[in-house]
Design a protein around this motif. Structure first.
Motif, short mmCIF file in Angstrom:
data_model
loop_
_atom_site.label_atom_id
_atom_site.label_comp_id
_atom_site.label_asym_id
_atom_site.label_seq_id
_atom_site.Cartn_x
_atom_site.Cartn_y
_atom_site.Cartn_z
N GLY A 130 -3.68 0.30 1.56
CA GLY A 130 -3.72 0.79 2.93
C GLY A 130 -5.04 0.47 3.60
N GLY A 131 -5.17 0.90 4.85
CA GLY A 131 -6.38 0.63 5.62
C GLY A 131 -6.10 0.36 7.07
N THR B 280 -9.00 -3.14 0.40
CA THR B 280 -9.14 -4.13 -0.66
C THR B 280 -8.13 -3.85 -1.76
OG1 THR B 280 -10.67 -2.92 -2.11
CG2 THR B 280 -11.64 -4.09 -0.24
N THR B 281 -7.92 -4.82 -2.60
CA THR B 281 -6.98 -4.68 -3.72
C THR B 281 -7.50 -3.72 -4.79
OG1 THR B 281 -7.98 -6.62 -4.77
CG2 THR B 281 -6.01 -6.98 -3.42
N ALA B 282 -8.76 -3.31 -4.70
CA ALA B 282 -9.35 -2.47 -5.75
C ALA B 282 -9.28 -0.97 -5.44
CB ALA B 282 -10.81 -2.85 -5.97
N GLN C 15 0.46 2.34 -0.10
CA GLN C 15 0.07 3.61 0.49
C GLN C 15 -0.37 3.41 1.94
OE1 GLN C 15 -2.36 2.19 -1.52
NE2 GLN C 15 -4.34 2.72 -0.64
N SER C 16 -0.03 4.39 2.78
CA SER C 16 -0.41 4.41 4.18
C SER C 16 0.10 3.15 4.89
CB SER C 16 -1.92 4.58 4.30
OG SER C 16 -2.30 4.95 5.60
N LEU D 145 4.07 -1.45 5.33
CA LEU D 145 4.35 -2.86 5.08
C LEU D 145 5.38 -3.03 3.97
CD1 LEU D 145 0.75 -4.38 5.33
CD2 LEU D 145 2.71 -4.93 6.81
N ALA D 146 5.28 -2.22 2.92
CA ALA D 146 6.24 -2.32 1.82
C ALA D 146 7.65 -1.99 2.30
CB ALA D 146 5.83 -1.38 0.69
#
Length: 388
Positions: free
Chosen positions: A154-155, A161-163, A231-232, A237-238
């Motif tokens: 999310g963001g 980031t992927t982390a 998430q978020s 998007l998913a």
């Protein structure tokens, strides 16, 4: 000034500041729609409920200390507020523990106290799945084939980031579910020719699924057991990507579908109606207000894409989420089930947005086994849902 006076002043200042903070946490937790206070309180109750309870206990001690030093009025106020905060925070912890027990989870309170973020884990491999974009692979032990969750961070569509769920991803892998955490286009990156940023992001997610089902098989990933999660903004998007891959009317991908739909979808606190996001985010994702881009808005809004052909969907939500409006997610869940889409809604009491960012939060400890159990059910794998 005597030492006794100095002690009264110092303890009075500390006690009053602590009492003020406890008022915000407790009031916000129980009245989450209160402006500002509601967000702050439910944020703490979702991420750091045990710390809030311990802070309330400290407040009781501070109040008792003030009373012992002769600061009666201040001591009474601090003590009363702290005692009420103890009751309130224990109510929050009790409700979250009850949810955990209903899910068959025993909360590790030591982990709640100490695991405050997602640090301490790294992927097994980072690979480029299309030019300029990578994904982080977290792999279970053994040769596979492993069921895999393609994870979308999310963001607000413009950062991340992927982390940011690295330790959770490692936990999933350790329990048999591989994770491919996907980097996707952000505003600093050029969109695909002829597409908006939002469309390009869905394209990237779909391409990551295609990579898992192609080159990913050489890493032991099972092409027939792909779960799509996020998430978020990543959850949104998913869901919208899964709808496009499922052939839902109104959903879209630049260039069309490059792979089939996932076998299941996991969405942590998604935005279900893109008309609700801030104007600046609308400009970033669509290139202008949603009213001027109705087709693009529909294609990005999961609430507009409910269809019986969607894969089974697990929704995970903080019951007090102010950021994405928990009521809309609950209504979306009802839409999905009315349409015959299998799945369920898991709610964490008193929790707001990103309640699972601390690895040890009660909500995070409840959600991880639920996701594993859901993945096991819909991939028919030997994923172990019982670990913590």
């Amino acid at each position: 000034m005597t030492l006794l006076t100095i002690g009264r002043v110092v303890l009075g200042v500390v006690g009053c500041l602590l009492a003020g903070a406890l008022v915000v946490v407790v009031l916000g937790s129980f009245v989450p729609r209160t402006p500002v206070v509601g967000f702050l309180g439910s944020f703490v109750s979702g991420q750091y409920p045990l710390h809030a309870a311990l802070g309330a206990v400290v407040g009781v001690v501070a109040g008792a200390g003030l009373l012992a030093l002769g600061a009666i009025r201040t001591g009474v106020v601090v003590t009363v507020v702290a005692v009420l905060a103890v009751v309130g925070t224990l109510t929050v912890l009790g409700a979250q523990r009850a949810t955990a027990r209903a899910e068959g989870v025993t909360v590790d309170w030591g982990l709640t106290l100490t695991a405050l973020d997602q640090s301490g884990a790294s992927p097994d491999e980072t690979v480029e799945y299309q030019p300029g974009l990578h994904l982080d692979l977290y792999l279970p032990p053994g040769p596979g084939p492993h069921p895999v969750m393609v994870w979308v961070f999310g963001g607000s569509w413009v950062r991340g980031t992927t982390a940011d769920r690295a330790r959770a991803n490692r936990w999933y892998a350790d329990h048999g579910l591989a994770v491919a955490a996907v980097q996707y286009r952000l505003p600093a990156d050029p969109a695909l020719p002829g597409s908006t940023l939002g469309e390009a992001q869905r394209h990237d997610v779909a391409r990551a699924i295609a990579w898992v089902r192609g080159p990913g098989t050489a890493r032991g990933l099972d092409p027939g057991a792909v779960v799509l999660g996020g998430q978020s903004a990543g959850a949104t998007l998913a869901l919208s990507t899964a709808a496009a891959l499922s052939g839902t009317a109104g959903a879209s991908l630049p260039g069309g579908a490059t792979t089939g739909p996932p076998v299941a979808t996991v969405a942590f606190y998604p935005v279900v109606d893109m008309r609700q996001v801030a104007p600046g985010l609308q400009d970033a994702v669509f290139g202008g207000p949603t009213a001027q881009h109705q087709g693009l808005t529909r294609a990005a809004s999961p609430g507009d894409l409910v269809d019986p052909r969607l894969p089974p969907t697990l929704l995970v939500l903080g019951a007090a989420d102010n950021f994405i409006r928990a009521d809309l997610v609950r209504a979306f869940d009802a839409q999905l089930r009315a349409a015959g889409v299998p799945g369920r809604l898991l709610q964490v009491p008193y929790a707001d947005h990103v309640f699972d960012h601390p690895y040890g939060s009660p909500g995070a400890q409840v959600a991880r086994p639920a996701v594993l159990a859901f993945a096991r059910e819909h991939t028919r794998s030997d994923v172990d849902p019982s670990g913590r």
